[in-house]
Every structure is written in C-alpha cells, then in structure tokens.
Scaffold this active site. Structure first.
Site, PDB file in Angstrom:
ATOM      1  N   ARG A 158      13.618 -13.514  38.893  1.00 28.31           N
ATOM      2  CA  ARG A 158      14.699 -13.079  39.785  1.00 28.31           C
ATOM      3  C   ARG A 158      15.724 -14.192  39.917  1.00 28.31           C
ATOM      4  NH1 ARG A 158      13.209 -12.421  45.117  1.00 28.31           N
ATOM      5  NH2 ARG A 158      15.108 -11.262  45.502  1.00 28.31           N
TER       6      ARG A 158
ATOM      7  N   LYS B 179       2.244 -18.433  44.418  1.00 25.57           N
ATOM      8  CA  LYS B 179       2.662 -17.207  43.729  1.00 25.57           C
ATOM      9  C   LYS B 179       1.750 -16.910  42.549  1.00 25.57           C
ATOM     10  CE  LYS B 179       6.914 -15.262  41.853  1.00 25.57           C
ATOM     11  NZ  LYS B 179       8.347 -15.221  42.099  1.00 25.57           N
TER      12      LYS B 179
ATOM     13  N   ARG C  97      12.800 -18.018  52.778  1.00 23.75           N
ATOM     14  CA  ARG C  97      11.860 -19.162  52.801  1.00 23.75           C
ATOM     15  C   ARG C  97      11.458 -19.412  54.250  1.00 23.75           C
ATOM     16  NH1 ARG C  97      15.425 -23.323  54.337  1.00 23.75           N
ATOM     17  NH2 ARG C  97      17.529 -22.879  53.643  1.00 23.75           N
TER      18      ARG C  97
HETATM   19  C1  BTN Z   1      10.222 -13.258  39.711  1.00 22.20           C
HETATM   20  O1  BTN Z   1      11.127 -14.096  39.615  1.00 22.20           O
HETATM   21  O2  BTN Z   1       9.365 -13.355  40.588  1.00 22.20           O
HETATM   22  C2  BTN Z   1      10.169 -12.074  38.786  1.00 22.20           C
HETATM   23  C3  BTN Z   1       9.383 -12.381  37.547  1.00 22.20           C
HETATM   24  C4  BTN Z   1       9.269 -11.215  36.598  1.00 22.20           C
HETATM   25  C5  BTN Z   1       8.625 -11.603  35.282  1.00 22.20           C
HETATM   26  C6  BTN Z   1       8.345 -10.424  34.416  1.00 22.20           C
HETATM   27  S1  BTN Z   1       7.324 -10.827  33.034  1.00 22.20           S
HETATM   28  C7  BTN Z   1       7.592  -9.261  32.348  1.00 22.20           C
HETATM   29  C8  BTN Z   1       9.070  -8.932  32.579  1.00 22.20           C
HETATM   30  N1  BTN Z   1       9.871  -9.489  31.525  1.00 22.20           N
HETATM   31  C9  BTN Z   1      10.698 -10.447  31.966  1.00 22.20           C
HETATM   32  O3  BTN Z   1      11.499 -11.090  31.257  1.00 22.20           O
HETATM   33  N2  BTN Z   1      10.529 -10.612  33.282  1.00 22.20           N
HETATM   34  C10 BTN Z   1       9.537  -9.705  33.820  1.00 22.20           C
END
Ligand code: BTN
Length: 317
Positions: free
Chosen positions: A113, A178, A312
């Site tokens: 994100r 996380k 946060r």
């Molecule tokens: C975050 O920042 O918390 C979201 C992470 C999301 C990661 C997943 S892995 C599968 C899919 N492909 C990506 O490039 N991102 C999501």
C-alpha cells in the site's frame, strides 16, 4: 528452472550428472541453470566437489495441481517468478474472465500500500491476487478490505490456531507484528463492468533473513516454530475468501462488523490518522457500516474512509 528446483527441493546433495540425466540436459546446462536460480531467484545453492549441488535451505514449492483439483471451477494461474501478481492479474483480465486466482513463488516488484515495496522472497510466503467481479454496484466494495482481512485471519486461525488481530484498514497482526497485508485495486469502469484485484501477501515461512522490511513483521513459521504447508494455506485462504466474499456480496460488511470488531487490534487506543500531508489524533472507537474508521476527536465521533489513509499509535496510549 522449476524442474531443477523440484529435484533440489529436498535440500540433499544431487550430482550434476544425475540432475542432467533426469532433466535430459548436459552437466554444463545444469550448471547454467544453477547460476540462473541463484541470480534470478536469489536462492543460495551450495556446490561441493564430489557431492554435487544442494540448496542451502530445503524448499517447499506450491502445488498448483492440488489447488486446481480443490477448486475445479476457479481458473488458477501459477508462476515461478513475475513482477507482481496484481499486475499479472490485470493483464490476464484483458483476455480471461473472473473470478480467477493468480499465485507466484516470487515477485520482483511486489507492491504494498501507499507505493511501498512488498518483499517477496522465492517459495517462502504466499503471494495471491484474486480477481472478483463487481456485479451488484459499487456498494459491493464497501468495507471490502476489512472483509478480506477477516478471511485472512480465519485462514491463519484454521491452519495455526493463532488468533491474529486486524489493524484498520487491512493489516493482519500477530502480537503487534505484521503477518499479512492486503492491496485492493479497482479495475474498469465503475458504471459498467468492473473488477477488484484483491492482492494478499502472507508471511508464511520467512525467517530472519530479510532486512529490507521497514516495519515490524513476523511469519507463521516464526510464530509456530514449524514449516507451514504453503499449498494447504493457499487452499484454506481461497476457501475463506470465497465464503467471506459471498457474504459481502449478499449482506455487505455491516453483517460482519461485529465479527471484525472482536479482532480489532487498536480498539480504544489513542492513534494518529495520516490523511495525505495532515494528521488527526483521536481515540479509536470502532468501525462503521461501510468500513469507515471511527475516531473520537475532541469529544466528537468522526468517520474516515480511503485506501491512502494510514494509522499509527500515539506514543502516550
Ligand atoms: C500492504 O502494504 O500491506 C499490502 C501488501 C500486499 C502484497 C500483495 S502480495 C500479492 C499481491 N501482489 C502485489 O504486488 N501485492 C499484493
């Protein structure tokens, strides 16, 4: 490279000539493939004269056939290595119909994100994009990221017995660290046909080898002290996604709000919400029917919604 990796996956030594015979290639070709495995996938392979090659760490590869057998009606696309499963899902969507699932062993440009990178080492975690058609209007996506969080935490609970918590809008935490993240992307024209690409990354077997993650993280394997069966996890997660997405489509997030609140990591805590370049401080008092965050700010309850917001804890909470 997949065939060679499957032969090496057990972590034992295999001689170059044995590998060559099984793959129908020369020893020199085996050596070239070993180099590619190291360079392109970042996997460490030991080479010992008189013994052959072995992986520094045994690998457990995803078994796409098993997943396809369990979900015969769901197209499942599996890749050894790609940029991002979300990007691949968007490409596939131009030629194939949804729902569909896209899985990879490795992402070279995993997206998190707010423009962050999602660290995606080979054959250690789960990288899944599930494409969901929006057929009931845009109400169908109200609170969706929270619902996906519920599906992920349920899958974790079924596989490990661990009760993960949810941080608004969609981080999955174990003991404040996380373990999984969710990235939703809306594709298409909202008034015509559109889809949501639901990207989910779950840290399964990643240990202490990764130093490029800029937040506190954990993995199921770290928590349990055992290797997680990644294929089984993928299967359970898709089952839970199907179940929760069906409920979302029929009854909406409001029907799952109470369940979400039982897992709300920061309920009652003082927090700071970052909204672009400005921030709001308040007490987290829950979530509303469309998945908005409810903050008590100067005695007044306010609701906030949006994929680019981040929360946060306040130091004094
Ligand atoms: C975050 O920042 O918390 C979201 C992470 C999301 C990661 C997943 S892995 C599968 C899919 N492909 C990506 O490039 N991102 C999501």
């Amino acid at each position: 490279m997949q065939d060679l990796l499957m032969l090496l996956a057990d972590g034992s030594f295999h001689s170059g000539s044995d590998l060559g015979r099984q793959l129908g290639v020369s020893r020199a070709a085996v050596w070239k493939r070993i180099q590619r495995i190291t360079q392109e996938l970042g996997i460490s392979v030991q080479s010992v004269q008189g013994k052959g090659y072995r992986l520094a760490q045994p690998l457990q590869l995803l078994n796409g056939d098993v997943i396809r057998r369990v979900f015969p009606a769901l197209p499942v696309y599996m890749y050894e290595s790609l940029g991002s499963t979300n990007e691949q899902a968007k490409q596939l969507l131009s030629e194939h119909s949804a729902p569909m699932a896209v899985l990879a062993e490795h992402q070279t440009q995993g997206k998190g994100r707010r423009g962050r990178e999602w660290v995606s080492p080979f054959a250690q975690n789960l990288y899944l994009s599930y494409v969901w058609p929006i057929t009931e209007g845009l109400n169908q996506i109200d609170g969706l990221s929270l619902v996906v969080g519920l599906a992920v935490s349920k899958a974790i609970q079924r596989l490990s017995g661990i009760a993960a918590l949810l941080k608004w809008p969609n981080d999955v935490l174990i003991d404040g660290r996380k373990v999984a993240g969710i990235l939703l992307e809306l594709i298409g024209d909202p008034v015509e046909l559109c889809h949501v690409v639901i990207g989910i990354g779950v840290n399964l077997n990643m240990l202490d080898l990764v130093d490029s993650i800029d937040q506190e993280w954990t993995s199921l394997s770290k928590e349990m002290g055992a290797i997680i069966d990644r294929t089984l996890f993928a299967q359970v997660l898709i089952e839970e996604l199907d179940r929760y997405l069906e409920k979302q489509k029929t009854y909406g997030f409001a029907s799952m709000k109470a369940e979400w609140l039982t897992q709300h990591a920061w309920q009652g805590r003082n927090a700071v919400l970052q909204i672009g370049s400005h921030s709001v401080s308040g007490k987290v008092v829950g979530v509303a029917d469309k998945g908005e965050l409810c903050l008590l700010v100067e005695g007044e309850e306010r609701k906030y919604l949006g994929g680019e917001l981040s929360l946060r804890l306040q130091d004094d909470s």
